[in-house]
Design a protein around this motif. Sequence first.
Motif, mmCIF file in Angstrom:
data_model
loop_
_atom_site.group_PDB
_atom_site.id
_atom_site.type_symbol
_atom_site.label_atom_id
_atom_site.label_comp_id
_atom_site.label_asym_id
_atom_site.label_seq_id
_atom_site.Cartn_x
_atom_site.Cartn_y
_atom_site.Cartn_z
ATOM 1 N N ILE A 21 5.599 3.296 5.964
ATOM 2 C CA ILE A 21 4.508 4.027 6.618
ATOM 3 C C ILE A 21 3.880 5.037 5.656
ATOM 4 O O ILE A 21 2.664 5.141 5.556
ATOM 5 N N VAL A 22 4.725 5.776 4.933
ATOM 6 C CA VAL A 22 4.177 6.841 4.090
ATOM 7 C C VAL A 22 3.850 6.355 2.678
ATOM 8 O O VAL A 22 3.386 7.134 1.862
ATOM 9 N N SER A 23 4.082 5.072 2.392
ATOM 10 C CA SER A 23 3.942 4.591 1.025
ATOM 11 C C SER A 23 2.514 4.718 0.506
ATOM 12 O O SER A 23 1.549 4.437 1.210
ATOM 13 N N ARG A 24 2.385 5.160 -0.752
ATOM 14 C CA ARG A 24 1.068 5.223 -1.393
ATOM 15 C C ARG A 24 0.994 4.229 -2.541
ATOM 16 O O ARG A 24 0.171 4.360 -3.437
ATOM 17 N N ASN A 25 1.874 3.238 -2.536
ATOM 18 C CA ASN A 25 1.920 2.305 -3.647
ATOM 19 C C ASN A 25 2.394 0.956 -3.107
ATOM 20 O O ASN A 25 3.433 0.876 -2.458
ATOM 21 N N LEU A 26 1.609 -0.089 -3.355
ATOM 22 C CA LEU A 26 1.916 -1.378 -2.731
ATOM 23 C C LEU A 26 3.245 -1.954 -3.206
ATOM 24 O O LEU A 26 3.933 -2.645 -2.451
ATOM 25 N N ILE A 27 3.616 -1.697 -4.465
ATOM 26 C CA ILE A 27 4.895 -2.200 -4.967
ATOM 27 C C ILE A 27 6.039 -1.512 -4.205
ATOM 28 O O ILE A 27 6.981 -2.144 -3.730
ATOM 29 N N HIS A 28 5.886 -0.187 -4.084
ATOM 30 C CA HIS A 28 6.856 0.604 -3.330
ATOM 31 C C HIS A 28 6.926 0.106 -1.882
ATOM 32 O O HIS A 28 8.005 -0.044 -1.303
ATOM 33 N N LEU A 29 5.769 -0.225 -1.328
ATOM 34 C CA LEU A 29 5.710 -0.728 0.045
ATOM 35 C C LEU A 29 6.510 -2.025 0.183
ATOM 36 O O LEU A 29 7.285 -2.211 1.132
ATOM 37 N N ILE A 87 7.962 -11.429 0.391
ATOM 38 C CA ILE A 87 7.876 -10.304 -0.544
ATOM 39 C C ILE A 87 7.154 -10.738 -1.823
ATOM 40 O O ILE A 87 6.305 -10.015 -2.351
ATOM 41 N N ALA A 88 7.471 -11.956 -2.288
ATOM 42 C CA ALA A 88 6.797 -12.448 -3.491
ATOM 43 C C ALA A 88 5.296 -12.505 -3.273
ATOM 44 O O ALA A 88 4.495 -12.130 -4.139
ATOM 45 N N LEU A 89 4.907 -12.949 -2.081
ATOM 46 C CA LEU A 89 3.480 -13.055 -1.778
ATOM 47 C C LEU A 89 2.828 -11.679 -1.761
ATOM 48 O O LEU A 89 1.743 -11.471 -2.322
ATOM 49 N N ILE A 90 3.512 -10.706 -1.143
ATOM 50 C CA ILE A 90 2.938 -9.356 -1.079
ATOM 51 C C ILE A 90 2.809 -8.778 -2.486
ATOM 52 O O ILE A 90 1.798 -8.164 -2.830
ATOM 53 N N LEU A 93 -0.144 -10.324 -4.130
ATOM 54 C CA LEU A 93 -1.378 -9.726 -3.626
ATOM 55 C C LEU A 93 -1.587 -8.342 -4.246
ATOM 56 O O LEU A 93 -2.711 -7.976 -4.604
ATOM 57 N N ALA A 94 -0.484 -7.586 -4.382
ATOM 58 C CA ALA A 94 -0.589 -6.256 -4.975
ATOM 59 C C ALA A 94 -1.113 -6.356 -6.410
ATOM 60 O O ALA A 94 -1.951 -5.560 -6.844
ATOM 61 N N LEU A 95 -0.640 -7.380 -7.124
ATOM 62 C CA LEU A 95 -1.095 -7.598 -8.497
ATOM 63 C C LEU A 95 -2.604 -7.846 -8.527
ATOM 64 O O LEU A 95 -3.337 -7.282 -9.358
ATOM 65 N N ASP A 96 -3.067 -8.692 -7.592
ATOM 66 C CA ASP A 96 -4.502 -8.981 -7.532
ATOM 67 C C ASP A 96 -5.300 -7.734 -7.162
ATOM 68 O O ASP A 96 -6.395 -7.518 -7.690
ATOM 69 N N VAL A 97 -4.733 -6.926 -6.250
ATOM 70 C CA VAL A 97 -5.411 -5.685 -5.873
ATOM 71 C C VAL A 97 -5.589 -4.811 -7.113
ATOM 72 O O VAL A 97 -6.660 -4.263 -7.369
ATOM 73 N N GLY B 151 -5.630 -14.205 2.299
ATOM 74 C CA GLY B 151 -5.968 -13.593 1.025
ATOM 75 C C GLY B 151 -6.482 -14.602 0.020
ATOM 76 O O GLY B 151 -6.365 -14.401 -1.180
ATOM 77 N N PHE B 152 -7.046 -15.697 0.530
ATOM 78 C CA PHE B 152 -7.374 -16.807 -0.366
ATOM 79 C C PHE B 152 -8.446 -16.439 -1.384
ATOM 80 O O PHE B 152 -8.402 -16.862 -2.527
ATOM 81 N N MET B 153 -9.410 -15.636 -0.953
ATOM 82 C CA MET B 153 -10.504 -15.245 -1.848
ATOM 83 C C MET B 153 -10.050 -14.036 -2.666
ATOM 84 O O MET B 153 -10.481 -12.917 -2.428
ATOM 85 N N VAL B 154 -9.155 -14.268 -3.635
ATOM 86 C CA VAL B 154 -8.526 -13.139 -4.311
ATOM 87 C C VAL B 154 -9.473 -12.380 -5.218
ATOM 88 O O VAL B 154 -9.103 -11.348 -5.762
ATOM 89 N N GLU B 155 -10.708 -12.875 -5.383
ATOM 90 C CA GLU B 155 -11.601 -12.129 -6.276
ATOM 91 C C GLU B 155 -12.320 -11.003 -5.547
ATOM 92 O O GLU B 155 -13.116 -10.304 -6.128
ATOM 93 N N GLU B 156 -12.015 -10.836 -4.238
ATOM 94 C CA GLU B 156 -12.612 -9.724 -3.511
ATOM 95 C C GLU B 156 -11.503 -8.816 -2.993
ATOM 96 O O GLU B 156 -10.391 -9.257 -2.735
ATOM 97 N N LEU B 157 -11.847 -7.553 -2.780
ATOM 98 C CA LEU B 157 -10.844 -6.601 -2.340
ATOM 99 C C LEU B 157 -10.561 -6.724 -0.839
ATOM 100 O O LEU B 157 -9.418 -6.596 -0.401
ATOM 101 N N GLY B 158 -11.608 -7.017 -0.054
ATOM 102 C CA GLY B 158 -11.446 -7.094 1.401
ATOM 103 C C GLY B 158 -10.366 -8.087 1.819
ATOM 104 O O GLY B 158 -9.452 -7.738 2.565
ATOM 105 N N PRO B 159 -10.455 -9.347 1.338
ATOM 106 C CA PRO B 159 -9.427 -10.317 1.711
ATOM 107 C C PRO B 159 -8.025 -9.875 1.315
ATOM 108 O O PRO B 159 -7.064 -10.124 2.044
ATOM 109 N N LEU B 160 -7.901 -9.209 0.162
ATOM 110 C CA LEU B 160 -6.572 -8.771 -0.267
ATOM 111 C C LEU B 160 -6.039 -7.726 0.700
ATOM 112 O O LEU B 160 -4.884 -7.782 1.128
#
Lengths: 114, 605
Positions: A21-29, A87-90, A93-97, B151-160
């Motif tokens: 809840i309080v996390s400010r970091n997706l990896i930490h989350l 967890i791997a997926l999250i 996603l964090a990496l892409d973010v 999250g398929f469209m990973v090139e945008e922030l919204g989907p992520l």
Amino acid sequence: MTYLAYGVVAWVFAVGVYGAIVSRNLIHLALCLTVTQSSTYILLLTLGYRHGGRAPIFKGVKLGTAAVDPVVQSLTLTDVVVSVTVIALILALALDVHRQSGSVDPDEISTLNG
Amino acid sequence: MSWALPLPVAIPLIAAALLVVGGEVLPRRVQDAIAIAAAATATAFALVILQASERHDVLHWFGGWHPHDGIALGISFTVDPLGAGMAALACGLDLLALVYSWTFMRRQSQTFDVLMLTFGGAMAGFALTGDIFNMFVWFELMGVSAYALAGFMVEELGPLQGAINFAVTNTVGAYMILMGIALLYARTDALNLAQIGRTLERRPADRLVIVAFVLIVTGLMVKAAIVPFHFWLADAHAASPAPVCMLLSGAMVELGIFFIARVYWTVFAGPLELHGAGVRDVLVGLGVATALVGAAMCFLQRHLKRLLAYSTISHAGVMLAGVALLDPHSLAGVANLVLAHGLLKGGLFLICGIVLVELRHIDELEVHGAGRRLPGTGVLWLLGTVGLIGIPPLGVFLAHQLLDEGARAHGFGWLAAVGAVASGVCAGAMLRAGARIFLGWGAKEDALLTPEPDENAPERDVSLRLMATVAGVAIVLGLVASLAPGLESRTKVAAERFADTSAYRAVVLHGAAHGDAAAHLSYSVLRVDTASALYGLAALAIAAATAAFGLWHRRLPGGLRRAGARTLWPPATVVRDAHSGIVGDYLLWLSAGTLAVAAVWALTL
């Protein structure tokens, strides 16, 4: 002794969710979620534990020998496998973010709301 | 028939594995064809199973682990018509989504097909299973596929962001379900639903059973997008490709509702027998809150997919309220609602895809009037919207009629009015958006609506005809669902069998034949109840008024406008601000909601 284990389950679950809840970091989350998940392991294994029971390997063992419950152990294993995927997926996603925005703070990346 | 039960699950999963292996060598079109063929075969088998299950329940024990002396150690698929119907709907929508994606997702990698197949297969498994841990595995598999697709469209922030919010909240929900399952196993030494139910039935619920009930039901409510566990849904939908939205809204959310009903009747109906009222009141309350919050948020959206997503939340609330009445008549209504809503809402999401490709935006104000050159698409949008209102004899009318009657029988007659208001306001918001886009009516600016980031439009090299055809098929099927001859009597028979706990146990544990092979399944035409017809017309009036207000509220007299703003704006702002898009806030709501439900049930059950 068993009550202590259930207390630990509730505590670990609550700590994990609080951290998320309080996390400010997706990896930490993501790691907080693994902590939350650990509480399910403890619960499952505690439920199957028998005092004085041996590991559930029955080859060459006399019938009627006390053993811990093998079912909860396989449930735990399944749980590990399934949750590792999540967890791997999250983490992916964090990496892409991070690649997109240079940040891993869930508060900073918020573009959708309302 | 037993041999066919795993096929709606196995075929998509095997095809997905083949596509992963053959992805490097097979041409793109061959891969798409394999995916579509697999989804079509799975749908066909699901329909065959549905037909067989109408005569009697069908079971499949994996690995031949049949029960002995009434003790089930193996894992079973236990299929009655409602379960088979859910599987057929999930597979069917998966098929439509894959056909639609033939050109729409042309530029994406093979991963899309693979994920769509695992998603479809997992949903079918979830609908068919008779084992609670097996349910958890399908729950997680459909979750993981859906998170990845969102999250398929990973090139945008919204989907992520949408995918992360979706994944994190649903994962915590899954852990709660797993804990509930562990507690049930500890008490009963069983994982088969029928076996757990029979063991628990012997004495009234104690604290352990109630805690397990809270954990499992709230975990499923996260998936079913029930207030206050619903926040992830709009974020996930806003960002997903249109065909994925179709599956999320049309089948996955409904599966959450379906399993609440399944687990209640097979496991908890016995121990909680004397506490039906306590369970009913809480779930009806949550359902009503969901229906109204969803409708209000729906009206405040200008991003088309987000608008439809909130309408899904609203309909999910009506479905939960229907399940909460805990009687077969209302359950038949819920089943009909799932069917008609799934097809109609799925079709509407597919139209969003067409709007995005052709008009390059997904925001109703951005594309104001630009849809005039797509009259056919506009007509389909109108038909889909009309189907969701519940006017006789179209779309969700039959569902609303059964729900109204069930509610009245339990002294919840006012639920019919809630249903009419919720579906009216949602349909009004959709009509407003349609009128702005396809007719150019109303103002080009609207301060009431929440701005959202737009979506990158896919390339224009799509076959509009194919996409419109698929959307049209879904919408027309949904629109005429209420008119299908005999649907009412068949869903009622199916719901009665679904809720017949002791017969379910006899089938699973003792191999008894459940259901009457000679039962008279009629092909009667639609019956129209006057009160429900009036509620349907009231919903139509509310929809028209809502749409007109949305389009022309600036023309209202100034005094009225200011008074309205003073009374309605503060609560609307509070509700809107709660949907912050930040995952920590969502988890806080989830925890608070779970604790509140637990506290109420701990005190009343």
